[in-house]
Write a protein that holds these residues in place. Structure first.
Motif, PDB file in Angstrom:
ATOM      1  N   ALA A 117       0.944  -0.901   0.162  1.00 12.51           N
ATOM      2  CA  ALA A 117       0.022  -0.367  -0.087  1.00 12.51           C
ATOM      3  C   ALA A 117       1.255   1.335  -0.313  1.00 12.51           C
ATOM      4  CB  ALA A 117      -1.243   0.065   1.317  1.00 12.51           C
ATOM      5  N   ALA A 145      -2.203  -5.939   2.921  1.00  8.42           N
ATOM      6  CA  ALA A 145      -3.145  -4.645   2.700  1.00  8.42           C
ATOM      7  C   ALA A 145      -3.589  -4.941   1.318  1.00  8.42           C
ATOM      8  CB  ALA A 145      -2.185  -3.671   1.753  1.00  8.42           C
ATOM      9  N   LYS A 168      -7.365  -1.903   5.450  1.00 10.27           N
ATOM     10  CA  LYS A 168      -6.817  -1.694   5.454  1.00 10.27           C
ATOM     11  C   LYS A 168      -8.260  -1.969   4.648  1.00 10.27           C
ATOM     12  CE  LYS A 168      -2.045   0.030   4.515  1.00 10.27           C
ATOM     13  NZ  LYS A 168      -1.734  -0.539   5.962  1.00 10.27           N
ATOM     14  N   ALA A 281      -4.754   0.439  -3.209  1.00 12.73           N
ATOM     15  CA  ALA A 281      -4.019   1.783  -2.978  1.00 12.73           C
ATOM     16  C   ALA A 281      -3.276   2.312  -4.123  1.00 12.73           C
ATOM     17  CB  ALA A 281      -3.585   2.288  -1.927  1.00 12.73           C
ATOM     18  N   THR A 283      -0.603   4.606  -6.019  1.00 17.74           N
ATOM     19  CA  THR A 283       0.237   5.844  -5.920  1.00 17.74           C
ATOM     20  C   THR A 283       0.588   6.526  -7.271  1.00 17.74           C
ATOM     21  OG1 THR A 283       2.025   3.845  -6.443  1.00 17.74           O
ATOM     22  CG2 THR A 283       1.711   4.905  -4.232  1.00 17.74           C
ATOM     23  N   ARG A 321       0.001   9.566  -3.149  1.00 19.23           N
ATOM     24  CA  ARG A 321      -1.074   8.121  -2.819  1.00 19.23           C
ATOM     25  C   ARG A 321      -2.804   8.231  -2.383  1.00 19.23           C
ATOM     26  NH1 ARG A 321       1.332   5.912   1.808  1.00 19.23           N
ATOM     27  NH2 ARG A 321      -0.432   6.064   3.233  1.00 19.23           N
ATOM     28  N   ASN A 323      -6.188   6.347  -1.524  1.00 20.51           N
ATOM     29  CA  ASN A 323      -5.852   4.961  -0.486  1.00 20.51           C
ATOM     30  C   ASN A 323      -7.514   4.980  -0.233  1.00 20.51           C
ATOM     31  OD1 ASN A 323      -3.465   4.739   1.007  1.00 20.51           O
ATOM     32  ND2 ASN A 323      -3.993   6.686   2.076  1.00 20.51           N
ATOM     33  N   TYR A 325      -9.594   1.474   0.194  1.00 19.03           N
ATOM     34  CA  TYR A 325     -10.223   0.881   0.577  1.00 19.03           C
ATOM     35  C   TYR A 325     -10.986   0.535   1.266  1.00 19.03           C
ATOM     36  CZ  TYR A 325      -6.033   2.273   3.590  1.00 19.03           C
ATOM     37  OH  TYR A 325      -5.221   3.264   5.021  1.00 19.03           O
TER      38      TYR A 325
END
Length: 366
Positions: A117, A145, A168, A281, A283, A321, A323, A325
């Motif tokens: 992640a 993750a 997560k 996730a 990036t 990032r 996220n 999730y």
């Protein structure tokens, strides 16, 4: 005075065991599953210290910061460590692992992170597992993750120690975690004089005091609230269906990637290949001349609730990032992140097209 989080009846051993069984079903495993009373670093470290020692030659795959941590633990145990490091914008391949075995046939332990992640990549565990199994090495996998966002199948993949956490993609608590343990891993621990015993890190304590006793008496008082939260999040996944939960994460990842490309301004996916990007996730690489952490800070001023973060450590300068999730595995969360990010980049004087980004996200609805 009462409170829903207080004055609860003690969690029984039977209830604790039933939650372990639900986690085992989620993993599709017939191996022993131990729920440990702490964040996932607890079983990750306990598994390594339990099975590695001065006689171990470990292949430690590094595709992000957690791989670096595992290498440090392995060295601290006295193991000989061979690091296989790949750039954080990509994934390791089964051929690279196969080559490592060819160069170092003495390898008897492999440590790998499934989805990172922190860097946004994911590794092909099924293919790597075939290579590890053919060589006969013990396989330690960090699936913290990935669980809930993509398939995690320790039995099918030949994973001996599979560690998961609920905080997560499962959308659960951070205070408890779990590890599935194969018979080979138990045997390696039992034969390891350096394996933690009479210790909070000890998996052997759980086996001897809990599993071998028929799961009748808990070794210590359970983390009551965290266990109930874990039970609730597993139940939610069961009711929604694991495939549906994974599909939401995959859709959010694809939408983020498409939206970031459409946003422009120099923003681009950090992980080059979509097939190597983690669904938990996404990036992004910040535009040249822009500090990622500053952009994220400004975006969070614009929209405080969006799941945006800068990369950790040295990556804070270049990585953004998203996220997406757990409860944020939605196109709505992705839209909010890209809109806030676009506003922050406009403040930096960059030419971005927020409407194009949002249209790209919405295309995923059809």
């Amino acid at each position: 005075m009462t409170h829903p989080f207080l004055d609860l009846a003690p969690l029984t051993a039977e209830r604790f065991a039933s939650i372990e069984d639900r986690v085992a079903r989620l993993l599709g495993t017939g191996q022993d599953v131990v729920i440990m009373q702490g964040e996932a670093l607890l079983p990750l470290e306990g598994a390594i210290r339990g099975t590695a020692g001065p006689g171990t030659t470990a292949l430690n795959v590094i595709t992000g910061p957690y791989g670096q941590t595992f290498g440090n633990w392995l060295r601290d145990c006295g193991a000989t460590v061979i690091d296989l490091a790949v750039p954080f914008h990509t994934a390791v391949t089964a051929d690279q692992v196969r080559q490592a075995f060819a160069e170092h046939p003495e390898i008897d332990f492999v440590s790998l992170v499934h989805a990172e992640a922190a860097t946004g990549n994911t590794n092909p565990v099924a293919e790597i597992g075939e290579v590890v199994r053919a060589h006969g090495a013990l396989f330690h996998l960090d699936a913290v993750a990935s669980i809930g966002a993509e398939p995690v199948l320790p039995d099918a993949w030949g994973v001996d120690l599979c560690v998961i956490g609920a905080q997560k993609a499962m959308g659960g608590p951070a205070g408890v975690s779990a590890v599935s343990v194969s018979e080979r891993a138990w045997a390696r621990m039992a034969a390891n004089p350096g394996a933690p015993r009479r210790s909070y890190l000890s998996l052997l304590d759980w086996k001897e005091r809990w599993i071998d006793g028929g799961r009748k008496v808990l070794p210590h008082a359970p983390a009551q609230l965290e266990m109930l939260a874990l039970e609730a999040c597993v139940k939610r996944i069961e009711e929604d269906g694991p495939d549906a939960v994974m599909a939401r994460h995959r859709a959010a990842a694809l939408a983020t990637r498409a939206g970031a490309v459409a946003l422009g301004g120099g923003v681009e996916p950090y992980v080059y290949e979509a097939a190597e990007a983690a669904p938990v996730a996404t990036t992004l690489r910040a535009p040249a001349g822009v500090v990622a952490s500053e952009v994220v800070a400004r975006a969070l001023e614009v929209e405080p609730g969006v799941p945006l973060a800068a990369g950790g450590g040295a990556l804070a300068k270049e990585m953004i990032r998203v996220n997406h999730y757990g409860v944020d595995a939605t196109l709505g969360a992705v839209r909010g992140c890209l809109a806030a990010l676009g506003a922050a980049l406009k403040d930096k004087g960059l030419d971005v097209d927020v409407e194009a980004a949002l249209r790209a996200v919405d295309a995923g609805r059809r």
